[in-house]
Write a protein that holds these residues in place. Structure first.
Motif, PDB file in Angstrom:
ATOM      1  N   ASP A 107      -1.616  18.698   9.928  1.00 12.35           N
ATOM      2  CA  ASP A 107      -2.023  17.304  10.078  1.00 12.35           C
ATOM      3  C   ASP A 107      -1.228  16.669  11.223  1.00 12.35           C
ATOM      4  N   SER A 108      -1.923  15.988  12.126  1.00 13.52           N
ATOM      5  CA  SER A 108      -1.256  15.427  13.304  1.00 13.52           C
ATOM      6  C   SER A 108      -0.274  14.323  12.951  1.00 13.52           C
ATOM      7  N   THR A 109      -0.399  13.701  11.764  1.00  9.64           N
ATOM      8  CA  THR A 109       0.501  12.610  11.374  1.00  9.64           C
ATOM      9  C   THR A 109       1.631  13.103  10.474  1.00  9.64           C
ATOM     10  N   SER A 110       1.265  13.765   9.381  1.00  8.92           N
ATOM     11  CA  SER A 110       2.278  14.205   8.425  1.00  8.92           C
ATOM     12  C   SER A 110       2.870  15.559   8.771  1.00  8.92           C
ATOM     13  N   LEU A 111       2.232  16.272   9.707  1.00 10.86           N
ATOM     14  CA  LEU A 111       2.664  17.610  10.115  1.00 10.86           C
ATOM     15  C   LEU A 111       2.671  18.599   8.954  1.00 10.86           C
ATOM     16  N   VAL A 112       1.828  18.332   7.966  1.00  9.64           N
ATOM     17  CA  VAL A 112       1.681  19.223   6.812  1.00  9.64           C
ATOM     18  C   VAL A 112       0.531  20.186   7.094  1.00  9.64           C
ATOM     19  N   PRO A 113       0.698  21.499   6.860  1.00  5.24           N
ATOM     20  CA  PRO A 113      -0.405  22.440   7.071  1.00  5.24           C
ATOM     21  C   PRO A 113      -1.642  22.021   6.295  1.00  5.24           C
ATOM     22  N   LEU A 114      -2.793  22.069   6.983  1.00  5.63           N
ATOM     23  CA  LEU A 114      -4.040  21.633   6.375  1.00  5.63           C
ATOM     24  C   LEU A 114      -4.699  22.756   5.584  1.00  5.63           C
TER      25      LEU A 114
END
Length: 347
Positions: A229-236
């Motif tokens: 995710d570009s905001t949370s940097l969590v793998p999608l």
């Protein structure tokens, strides 16, 4: 006596005289009306063909005259045809089908497939890992981060050695839809995406590859990744699909289908230009899954972040400290006892 071998038609006008066929009793001539020096003229409504037959003879010359001992033969003949007469001619002309064109457009069947990276007898070079490919039963293919993906794009069912397959753009998505978001560029205008730290590697395909039509193939290597995710940097998601837009290029005498890649500022396409792409298509790969590493055990978590070499160093240092303390204690005890013994002797 007349020798038939000496009889000829007139010829004339630079045309050599015609020689008859036959034997010692007959001389047979067979020729078209315009051959053997025949003259043509019109008389009123008639067309007249005229020629002359003559014999040659041997002449002997003396100081005061010349003689011959051969018979002399000469015959003039004419053929007259009525010029306004119409003569019907029946002719049958057989037609042949027109020749096939040198090249024709056909359906563009292109396949994108993944090599399994198994090396052949020649070793594990970038070219040799394309010796075998994943089958339908092997999908989804499982990879780990940074593991190479060996991608091949090829033209199917075409045997024209002059056409060239070109890559326009290649990108990855987290779903099978080629227009889904997010996306990650792999190849742009036929060249690796230069803003990727782990840049895509183009693998040359030439005559040494052993392929029947090397220009029908394109190969490249991608380092495995996953979308975040570009905001949370969590793998999608842990899935990746690769897509490519391709074209079939027809080179000409003035243009080339060769794609050259230089620097980031000068991205692609050689100064020679490219041939006109007349057939285009977009193709996609099957599913590739990212394999997450197994969680560490309890002992591994306790020692996490401490290299093995550092652990050995700490153990050695600890042993050295214990030995030093023990030696110091022995020294103190020995000095104390020696001091007491000295005092006893003085008294």
């Amino acid at each position: 006596m007349l020798n038939l071998d000496s009889v000829h038609l007139m010829g004339g006008g630079g045309v050599p005289p015609c020689i008859p066929g036959g034997n010692s009793a007959f001389a047979v001539y067979q020729f078209a009306v315009n051959d053997c020096g025949t003259t043509v003229q019109e008389e009123d409504d008639y067309v007249v063909y005229e020629n002359r037959m003559f014999s040659t003879y041997e002449v002997a010359h003396g100081p005061y005259g010349s003689i011959t001992r051969d018979s002399v033969f000469e015959l003039s003949f004419k053929c007259r045809y009525f010029g306004s007469e119409l003569v019907s001619l029946v002719a049958e002309v057989g037609t042949v089908p027109p020749p096939l064109p040198v090249s024709v457009l056909g359906p563009l069947n292109v396949e994108l497939r993944l090599a399994n990276g198994q090396c052949d007898a020649k070793g594990c070079s970038d070219a040799n890992v394309y010796s075998s490919f994943y089958r339908d039963a092997d999908y989804p293919v499982v990879k780990v981060l940074r593991e190479p993906l060996y991608v091949e794009v090829r033209i199917l069912e075409r045997t024209d050695p002059n056409i060239v397959l070109t890559l326009e753009h290649c990108w990855a998505t987290s779903t099978s839809r080629r227009d889904s978001m997010p996306q990650w560029s792999l190849i742009v205008d036929g060249c690796p995406y230069y803003d990727d730290r782990y840049m895509t590697t183009l693998v040359p395909v030439d005559g040494s590859s052993g392929l029947l039509y090397p220009t029908h193939y394109k190969r490249f290597i991608v380092s495995m990744f996953t979308f975040v995710d570009s905001t949370s940097l969590v793998p999608l998601r842990d899935t990746v699909f690769i897509h490519c837009s391709v074209a079939v290029c027809h080179p000409s005498s003035t243009t080339s289908c060769e794609q050259r890649c230089y620097t980031k500022q000068k991205r692609s396409i050689s100064s020679e230009g490219t041939g006109s792409p007349e057939e285009t298509a977009v193709i996609s790969s099957r599913e590739v899954i990212l394999m997450n590493p197994e969680p560490p055990t309890t002992n591994e978590r306790q020692g996490e972040g401490v290299p093995q070499s550092l652990s050995y160093g700490l153990l050695a240092g600890g042993a050295l400290v214990v030995f030093a303390v023990f030696a110091l204690a022995l020294t103190v005890a020995w000095r104390t006892r020696h001091h007491k013994d000295s005092n006893a002797c003085t008294l």
